[in-house]
Design a protein around this motif. Structure first.
Motif, PDB file in Angstrom:
ATOM      1  N   LYS A 196      -2.045  -2.918   7.586  1.00  0.00           N
ATOM      2  CA  LYS A 196      -3.149  -2.694   8.526  1.00  0.00           C
ATOM      3  C   LYS A 196      -2.744  -3.148   9.929  1.00  0.00           C
ATOM      4  CE  LYS A 196      -7.805  -2.681   9.501  1.00  0.00           C
ATOM      5  NZ  LYS A 196      -7.959  -3.605  10.642  1.00  0.00           N
TER       6      LYS A 196
ATOM      7  N   LEU B   6     -10.264  -2.366  -3.119  1.00  0.00           N
ATOM      8  CA  LEU B   6     -11.419  -2.895  -2.407  1.00  0.00           C
ATOM      9  C   LEU B   6     -11.114  -4.282  -1.842  1.00  0.00           C
ATOM     10  CD1 LEU B   6     -14.401  -2.332  -1.727  1.00  0.00           C
ATOM     11  CD2 LEU B   6     -14.987  -3.621  -3.778  1.00  0.00           C
ATOM     12  N   LEU B   7     -10.494  -5.126  -2.670  1.00  0.00           N
ATOM     13  CA  LEU B   7     -10.225  -6.504  -2.232  1.00  0.00           C
ATOM     14  C   LEU B   7      -9.364  -6.532  -0.982  1.00  0.00           C
ATOM     15  CD1 LEU B   7      -9.469  -8.496  -5.503  1.00  0.00           C
ATOM     16  CD2 LEU B   7     -11.638  -8.014  -4.375  1.00  0.00           C
ATOM     17  N   TYR B   8      -8.429  -5.581  -0.896  1.00  0.00           N
ATOM     18  CA  TYR B   8      -7.471  -5.619   0.206  1.00  0.00           C
ATOM     19  C   TYR B   8      -7.972  -4.838   1.419  1.00  0.00           C
ATOM     20  CZ  TYR B   8      -4.544  -6.943  -3.771  1.00  0.00           C
ATOM     21  OH  TYR B   8      -4.044  -7.539  -4.889  1.00  0.00           O
ATOM     22  N   TYR B   9      -9.187  -4.318   1.310  1.00  0.00           N
ATOM     23  CA  TYR B   9      -9.730  -3.531   2.412  1.00  0.00           C
ATOM     24  C   TYR B   9     -10.618  -4.425   3.267  1.00  0.00           C
ATOM     25  CZ  TYR B   9     -12.390  -0.056   4.964  1.00  0.00           C
ATOM     26  OH  TYR B   9     -12.980   0.663   5.962  1.00  0.00           O
ATOM     27  N   ASP B  10     -10.512  -4.290   4.571  1.00  0.00           N
ATOM     28  CA  ASP B  10     -11.267  -5.197   5.425  1.00  0.00           C
ATOM     29  C   ASP B  10     -12.603  -4.618   5.888  1.00  0.00           C
ATOM     30  OD1 ASP B  10     -10.293  -3.340   7.151  1.00  0.00           O
ATOM     31  OD2 ASP B  10      -9.758  -4.760   8.731  1.00  0.00           O
ATOM     32  N   GLY B  11     -13.245  -3.911   4.983  1.00  0.00           N
ATOM     33  CA  GLY B  11     -14.622  -3.493   5.237  1.00  0.00           C
ATOM     34  C   GLY B  11     -15.448  -3.907   4.025  1.00  0.00           C
ATOM     35  N   SER B  12     -16.757  -4.017   4.194  1.00  0.00           N
ATOM     36  CA  SER B  12     -17.591  -4.484   3.090  1.00  0.00           C
ATOM     37  C   SER B  12     -17.770  -3.377   2.055  1.00  0.00           C
ATOM     38  CB  SER B  12     -18.962  -4.895   3.629  1.00  0.00           C
ATOM     39  OG  SER B  12     -19.654  -3.725   4.047  1.00  0.00           O
ATOM     40  N   PRO B  13     -18.178  -3.736   0.830  1.00  0.00           N
ATOM     41  CA  PRO B  13     -18.487  -2.720  -0.185  1.00  0.00           C
ATOM     42  C   PRO B  13     -19.508  -1.688   0.318  1.00  0.00           C
ATOM     43  CG  PRO B  13     -18.394  -4.893  -1.187  1.00  0.00           C
ATOM     44  CD  PRO B  13     -18.257  -5.103   0.291  1.00  0.00           C
TER      45      PRO B  13
ATOM     46  N   SER C 242      -1.193   6.576  -2.871  1.00  0.00           N
ATOM     47  CA  SER C 242      -0.591   5.684  -1.891  1.00  0.00           C
ATOM     48  C   SER C 242      -1.514   5.502  -0.692  1.00  0.00           C
ATOM     49  CB  SER C 242       0.726   6.329  -1.447  1.00  0.00           C
ATOM     50  OG  SER C 242       1.140   5.871  -0.202  1.00  0.00           O
ATOM     51  N   GLY C 243      -1.366   4.392   0.002  1.00  0.00           N
ATOM     52  CA  GLY C 243      -2.070   4.237   1.276  1.00  0.00           C
ATOM     53  C   GLY C 243      -3.171   3.202   1.266  1.00  0.00           C
ATOM     54  N   THR C 244      -3.907   3.148   2.364  1.00  0.00           N
ATOM     55  CA  THR C 244      -5.056   2.248   2.460  1.00  0.00           C
ATOM     56  C   THR C 244      -6.263   2.946   1.843  1.00  0.00           C
ATOM     57  OG1 THR C 244      -5.654   3.188   4.585  1.00  0.00           O
ATOM     58  CG2 THR C 244      -4.175   1.295   4.621  1.00  0.00           C
TER      59      THR C 244
ATOM     60  N   GLU D 186      -7.502   6.031   3.709  1.00  0.00           N
ATOM     61  CA  GLU D 186      -6.554   7.142   3.557  1.00  0.00           C
ATOM     62  C   GLU D 186      -6.713   7.799   2.181  1.00  0.00           C
ATOM     63  OE1 GLU D 186      -2.853   5.455   6.359  1.00  0.00           O
ATOM     64  OE2 GLU D 186      -2.892   5.026   4.212  1.00  0.00           O
TER      65      GLU D 186
ATOM     66  N   LYS E 140     -19.329  -9.460 -10.027  1.00  0.00           N
ATOM     67  CA  LYS E 140     -18.829  -8.092  -9.924  1.00  0.00           C
ATOM     68  C   LYS E 140     -19.990  -7.088  -9.989  1.00  0.00           C
ATOM     69  CE  LYS E 140     -14.665  -9.539  -9.472  1.00  0.00           C
ATOM     70  NZ  LYS E 140     -14.058  -9.557  -8.114  1.00  0.00           N
TER      71      LYS E 140
ATOM     72  N   ALA F 166      -0.988  -5.619   2.218  1.00  0.00           N
ATOM     73  CA  ALA F 166      -2.020  -4.698   2.712  1.00  0.00           C
ATOM     74  C   ALA F 166      -2.440  -5.099   4.123  1.00  0.00           C
ATOM     75  CB  ALA F 166      -3.218  -4.694   1.762  1.00  0.00           C
TER      76      ALA F 166
ATOM     77  N   PRO G 240       0.817  -1.229   0.000  1.00  0.00           N
ATOM     78  CA  PRO G 240       0.000   0.000   0.000  1.00  0.00           C
ATOM     79  C   PRO G 240       0.847   1.274   0.000  1.00  0.00           C
ATOM     80  CG  PRO G 240      -0.835  -1.552   1.629  1.00  0.00           C
ATOM     81  CD  PRO G 240       0.441  -2.140   1.096  1.00  0.00           C
ATOM     82  N   TYR G 241       2.097   1.173   0.460  1.00  0.00           N
ATOM     83  CA  TYR G 241       2.919   2.377   0.564  1.00  0.00           C
ATOM     84  C   TYR G 241       4.115   2.381  -0.377  1.00  0.00           C
ATOM     85  CZ  TYR G 241      -0.096   3.123   4.518  1.00  0.00           C
ATOM     86  OH  TYR G 241      -1.209   3.310   5.296  1.00  0.00           O
TER      87      TYR G 241
ATOM     88  N   PRO H 122      -8.881  -9.860   4.458  1.00  0.00           N
ATOM     89  CA  PRO H 122     -10.226  -9.286   4.274  1.00  0.00           C
ATOM     90  C   PRO H 122     -11.172 -10.247   3.542  1.00  0.00           C
ATOM     91  CG  PRO H 122      -8.538  -7.739   3.527  1.00  0.00           C
ATOM     92  CD  PRO H 122      -7.844  -9.025   3.833  1.00  0.00           C
ATOM     93  N   LEU H 123     -12.431 -10.216   3.926  1.00  0.00           N
ATOM     94  CA  LEU H 123     -13.446 -11.069   3.281  1.00  0.00           C
ATOM     95  C   LEU H 123     -13.576 -10.780   1.796  1.00  0.00           C
ATOM     96  CD1 LEU H 123     -16.290 -11.243   5.955  1.00  0.00           C
ATOM     97  CD2 LEU H 123     -14.756 -13.080   5.183  1.00  0.00           C
ATOM     98  N   ASN H 124     -13.337  -9.516   1.415  1.00  0.00           N
ATOM     99  CA  ASN H 124     -13.463  -9.175  -0.012  1.00  0.00           C
ATOM    100  C   ASN H 124     -12.554 -10.046  -0.874  1.00  0.00           C
ATOM    101  OD1 ASN H 124     -15.266  -7.103   0.624  1.00  0.00           O
ATOM    102  ND2 ASN H 124     -13.602  -5.623   0.928  1.00  0.00           N
ATOM    103  N   TYR H 125     -11.419 -10.449  -0.305  1.00  0.00           N
ATOM    104  CA  TYR H 125     -10.500 -11.323  -1.037  1.00  0.00           C
ATOM    105  C   TYR H 125     -11.192 -12.625  -1.407  1.00  0.00           C
ATOM    106  CZ  TYR H 125      -6.724 -14.758  -1.645  1.00  0.00           C
ATOM    107  OH  TYR H 125      -5.925 -15.766  -2.119  1.00  0.00           O
TER     108      TYR H 125
ATOM    109  N   ASP I  46     -13.669 -12.354  -4.191  1.00  0.00           N
ATOM    110  CA  ASP I  46     -12.997 -12.348  -5.484  1.00  0.00           C
ATOM    111  C   ASP I  46     -12.581 -13.770  -5.877  1.00  0.00           C
ATOM    112  OD1 ASP I  46     -11.816 -10.950  -7.754  1.00  0.00           O
ATOM    113  OD2 ASP I  46      -9.892 -11.543  -6.886  1.00  0.00           O
TER     114      ASP I  46
ATOM    115  N   VAL J 148      -2.255  -8.657  -1.240  1.00  0.00           N
ATOM    116  CA  VAL J 148      -3.243  -8.682  -0.150  1.00  0.00           C
ATOM    117  C   VAL J 148      -2.532  -8.927   1.182  1.00  0.00           C
ATOM    118  CG1 VAL J 148      -3.867 -11.144  -0.383  1.00  0.00           C
ATOM    119  CG2 VAL J 148      -5.512  -9.534   0.594  1.00  0.00           C
TER     120      VAL J 148
END
Lengths: 636, 636
Positions: free
Chosen positions: A625, B36-43, B11-13, B16, B84, A621, A478-479, A548-551, A554, A618
């Motif tokens: 986190k 989105l995939l690497y984020y641990d929150g839902s869509p 850059s970033g999450t 961010e 998707k 990332a 991510p960075y 993350p569940l999103n993974y 996918d 992933v």
């Protein structure tokens, strides 16, 4: 062979460069004109400096845009040459590199080129100087060695010869094979440079991305072999334009250059030996002891102190390791599971202790199983590796070892001495060392390195240990970006991905700063049933990296998994990859121990050979986190 | 226009990124799938986050390798699309980017492509979603916008439209002109990226070297103009893959992105206005106050303290400057020579003092002469520049100012207010301000910048001040490479080369560390008779940078100078350059003042327009030598 290097290949002032070149063991040096122009001593002083260092000045270079120049400029150009001949005589070198004309207004008529080069050779000859004529890959009319040889052959002047440069031929996918047909004494000089294969403008490629032999992707033994066959006996010289080298530590880089020539010579010798040409003498080519066959990793040794040792030991026990022995006289313990041996060394006044002082809890030694440790050590030393002998107590086994570039140790353990006997001499072994865990072996270890040292590590492993290097993979954190290049023993029983990042805030940069330098930050254990292992680890309280569940959503879109299986993957934070041949990888990561190394449990199916590159982003990332979570916790 | 940016550009999450995008002023965002995939929150949570920030999700991307896929994979690919689509509906966006298939086994038959895209559009339409179809420059069968438009036109489905990306067209030297003929409502989305012109593999170029509009070399107004002409009213979105951006500070980079869109809009508006197409509304395009004409630099202000001010003043007096005034109420003095005004500000509790505290003796403000300072300031503010108003005492003139990216000030001084009147209000002027020196004007100033901030500075000057940027030049320092890019006012009366280096030990890196950040480290004064000036300076004891004699030997080889003239050049350490048109540059450098800024005296002849790039390497080598000499002295 005489070994040489161009001053332009290194960083620093001219005296710094010459000093490093001599210290590395080179016999000679090419003086790159700008290094002289920008130096505030006379050419005579440079000559003396080289003489004092035992360096021959093997070449002065370059002299540009001469042959076929605009006719009204010929006289002026000859004057310019005479000025440079003066300089060469003051320097005390008799050979100048003349590179093919690149000017858009230059003449391509063969007769003109012949006349101009004859004239120059005649002028040089009058002073007992020699011209090495080189085809630049971007020369306007002359850009292959074949053209150069045609001209040299036709002109047939004793003071005019061929100058070969691997880059200019191989960058254009030229065939060096027929170089063997040139009479060796008509080749005046040979320059060697490797490079990664890049689809870009050849001039830019040459000016910024050359590297030492063995660090790139050119077939350099294939270039040198016909040169040896030609009977050439002159110097083998490195000429490398590389943005990184321009800033690299001068002495260390010169040492790498020298090692790269040895490596090239060995590989060329092997090539020629295979071709079985009895009339060619392989004598001048470097011949170290042959490389060993390997049989995986015997043990890993961690530098800890009392309290960190206890913590790490507890961590490892939760991963299914069991204490299998205690050193007879030292504060050193042995943990085991399957074929995996881990040593925790908390002994004061030891190598490990010094390493701990410098780096904190860290991996300080890797023992690899070799066919013949004496030969392996001899080879490493021939390649200018630094052998290591530590303090050995009574009843302790002495192991051959060589220092890795970061100062950690690589123990060379004879395969037939490995296993129980190896440890019996030093350790009081537990009567039974069966572990409940199902981890079988060390699959790979990954290192974080400062970006500029990657090439140096690759060369170290390729030459001393005869490892192979996979292609570089670029992965997003991510960075910033992370670049990874995996080293492998030829049998693939030892695998070592090397990771670098030029950005400050990536997982790799964090590993580097927590390690205070290069270090192994990731150790992967292989097992036969990942779900059983991860389930046991989870139960034992091993903190797993949260994916993350999103993974998994996918994965559902990409593969035909049923929902139950996907839920199981997600529950255990298991990542999945599939290669083009149906090979599959299941793997899971732990949170890092003390922010410095983390463990991976993995299962390979159907011959999956990679490292799960598709899942690195992933994972990075999730690690970012986790770090920011750790920072938040630390702040509370 | 609605302005948008893809999350992959920063850059970033994900949180961010979204936060920075909103703060920069964007209306919308493209969600790049991996973020989105690497984020641990839902869509749904992402949707809410965007809503809370006032950001529309303008696009979800990318959906790859669909049309013309191997026939046995079509059903699976449609399932993948449906997954998707689910995701998009949770996200609350109706538009997905489908990029042209790159698979080597994909089908190029036009009927198959039409059928597949129809099917996908039908599926999307059933859910009120829309497909934006984009030609990747490296698409297997579809790689131009013309092909995309042909397919979209032929299929003629309301849920299928054209998606345009400047990079994919301009990297292949495609012609965007006829985009004007596409009905605007058939263009679903527009992505903008600039890039430097590089001769390399287009995929690598795209993945690593894109940049924001105005930072590269593409003609982006030429791409956007026909899109505006088409009647397109959707978002203008940035999609930039750039290795540096992946690590750049997220908020600052997002702000640059927003500024780059404003700049692109202004330049497109100008282009369209010139084309005089009255039927096109320019209304949606950003229209700041027009840029000023410039008339050089009015004054430079140095932040000093009492003792440093005296030292610097003494230095400047030896260069021929004379004290011309003392501030009526502050510890500020004015030095003059020719058209050059230098202010030394040692006033406590001032902007300059704060700058001095942060950076030591440094250049804290540059005053440039503008046609209309009110308009110039309005323009800068429209471009999100930060205006500055300092403390103003009685009888002090208030000057419009804007902060440069390093926090220094750029004063905007009306041309007709410049000269004596400007200083009379604040200073007690000396009755006569004639200097014995012959320096006429400030020719240029050069800045040292952290490598990653170059693009940001270029954009600042191009947009707020309407400067132009010359091509980047790469120059060798003994300890690494230095890259230089010169900014110029269109009239060339103000010139500002920006220098960066990624290596630790170069002159630029030393300047950065002595300045503790970016800063002007080099000021060049122009004169009509360099030998007279340098002779005076030498006599006055100005320490000149010592140039090696070998440099002059090389000049002798390259040019037809007589020996006497060469000796004079060498005696005075004067460097020489000649351009292709017979323009000549004579220039000389001083040693640095306190290791932080050095001065250059120069004379241009016959319209020489450059900066002596041919001599930078010898100058950098001499500076390195001088630094090591200074270090040796300091150690004694």
């Amino acid at each position: 062979m005489k070994r040489s290097i161009a001053t332009v290949s290194l960083s620093g002032t001219l005296p710094e460069k010459l000093d490093a070149i001599a210290a590395a063991g080179f016999d000679g040096v090419e003086i790159f004109e700008n290094d002289l122009l920008y130096y505030d001593g006379s050419p005579r002083e440079v000559r003396q400096m080289c003489a004092d260092l035992g360096l021959a000045i093997s070449l002065f270079q370059p002299f540009r845009d001469f042959e076929g120049c605009r006719r009204d400029r010929l006289a002026r150009n000859l004057d310019r040459a005479e000025r440079k001949f003066d300089l060469m005589q003051e320097l005390g070198t008799d050979l100048v590199l003349v590179c093919s004309n690149t000017a858009s207004d230059s003449v391509g008529d063969w007769q003109v080129l012949r006349d101009d080069l004859s004239l120059l050779a005649e002028r040089a000859g009058a002073r007992d100087l020699r011209i090495g004529y080189e085809a630049l890959a971007w020369g306007r009319h002359v850009n292959t060695w074949q053209q150069v040889w045609d001209l040299v052959r036709q002109i047939d002047h004793p003071n005019l010869g061929v100058l070969l440069d691997s880059f200019h031929t191989l960058s254009l996918k030229g065939d060096p094979g027929a170089i063997a047909q040139i009479p060796g004494d008509k080749i005046f000089f040979v320059q060697m440079a490797d490079a990664p294969l890049l689809a870009m403008d050849v001039l830019e490629w040459s000016r910024h991305f050359r590297c030492f032999p063995g660090q790139g992707e050119f077939d350099l033994p294939g270039f040198l072999a016909p040169i040896i066959q030609s009977g050439y006996t002159g110097p083998l010289s490195l000429e490398v334009f590389n943005d990184g080298f321009r800033a690299a530590p001068t002495r260390a880089n010169a040492a790498d250059g020298f090692r790269s020539l040895l490596y090239l010579e060995e590989k060329t010798r092997e090539r020629l030996a295979r071709q079985a040409e009895p009339e060619v003498s392989l004598e001048p080519l470097f011949a170290p002891a042959a490389a060993s066959a390997y049989d995986g990793i015997e043990f890993l040794e961690f530098a800890v102190d009392e309290s960190r040792g206890a913590q790490l030991g507890h961590w490892l026990e939760r991963l299914g390791f069991r204490k299998a022995g205690q050193h007879r006289s030292k504060n050193v313990s042995l943990l085991r599971q399957g074929d995996i041996n881990l040593i925790l060394n908390a002994e004061p006044y030891s190598f490990a202790h010094n390493f701990f002082e410098a780096h904190g809890p860290s991996l300080c030694a890797t023992a690899i199983r070799v066919e013949d440790s004496t030969r392996a050590l001899a080879r490493a030393v021939a390649y200018k590796g630094q052998p290591y002998r530590g303090l050995v107590g009574p009843n302790e086994l002495e192991l051959a070892a060589v220092r890795a570039p970061d100062g950690s140790l690589i123990y060379l353990v004879d395969t037939d001495a490995s296993g129980k006997p190896l440890y019996e001499s030093d350790f009081n072994l537990a009567p039974v060392d069966a572990s409940p865990g199902g981890l079988k072996r060390i699959d790979h270890m990954a290192m974080a390195l400062p970006a500029e040292s990657l090439d140096s590590w690759v060369l170290f492993y390729k030459s001393l240990l005869d490892f192979e290097a996979d292609d570089e993979v670029v992965l997003p954190d991510p960075y910033g970006l992370v670049k990874s290049r995996a080293l492998r023993s030829r049998c693939s029983s030892i695998r070592l991905p090397l990771n670098i990042s030029e950005n400050r805030n990536t997982a790799i940069s964090h590993a580097l700063s927590s390690y205070r330098g290069s270090g192994v930050h990731h150790i992967a254990f292989e097992c036969d049933d990942l779900f059983a292992e991860v389930s046991r680890a989870k139960e034992a309280g091993v903190p797993l990296l949260d994916i993350p569940l999103n993974y998994y959503d996918d994965l559902a879109a990409r593969f035909d998994f049923d929902d139950e299986f996907l839920s199981e993957l997600a529950y255990f934070n298991v990542l999945y990859d599939r290669d083009g041949q149906g090979g599959e990888l299941f793997h899971v990561y732990t949170e890092p121990f003390e922010g410095r190394f983390f463990f991976e449990l993995l299962q390979r199916k159907n011959g999956y050979a990679g490292y799960g590159a598709a899942n690195v982003a992933v994972r990075l990332a999730a690690m970012a986190k986790s770090r920011s979570g750790a920072v938040r916790q630390a702040k509370l």
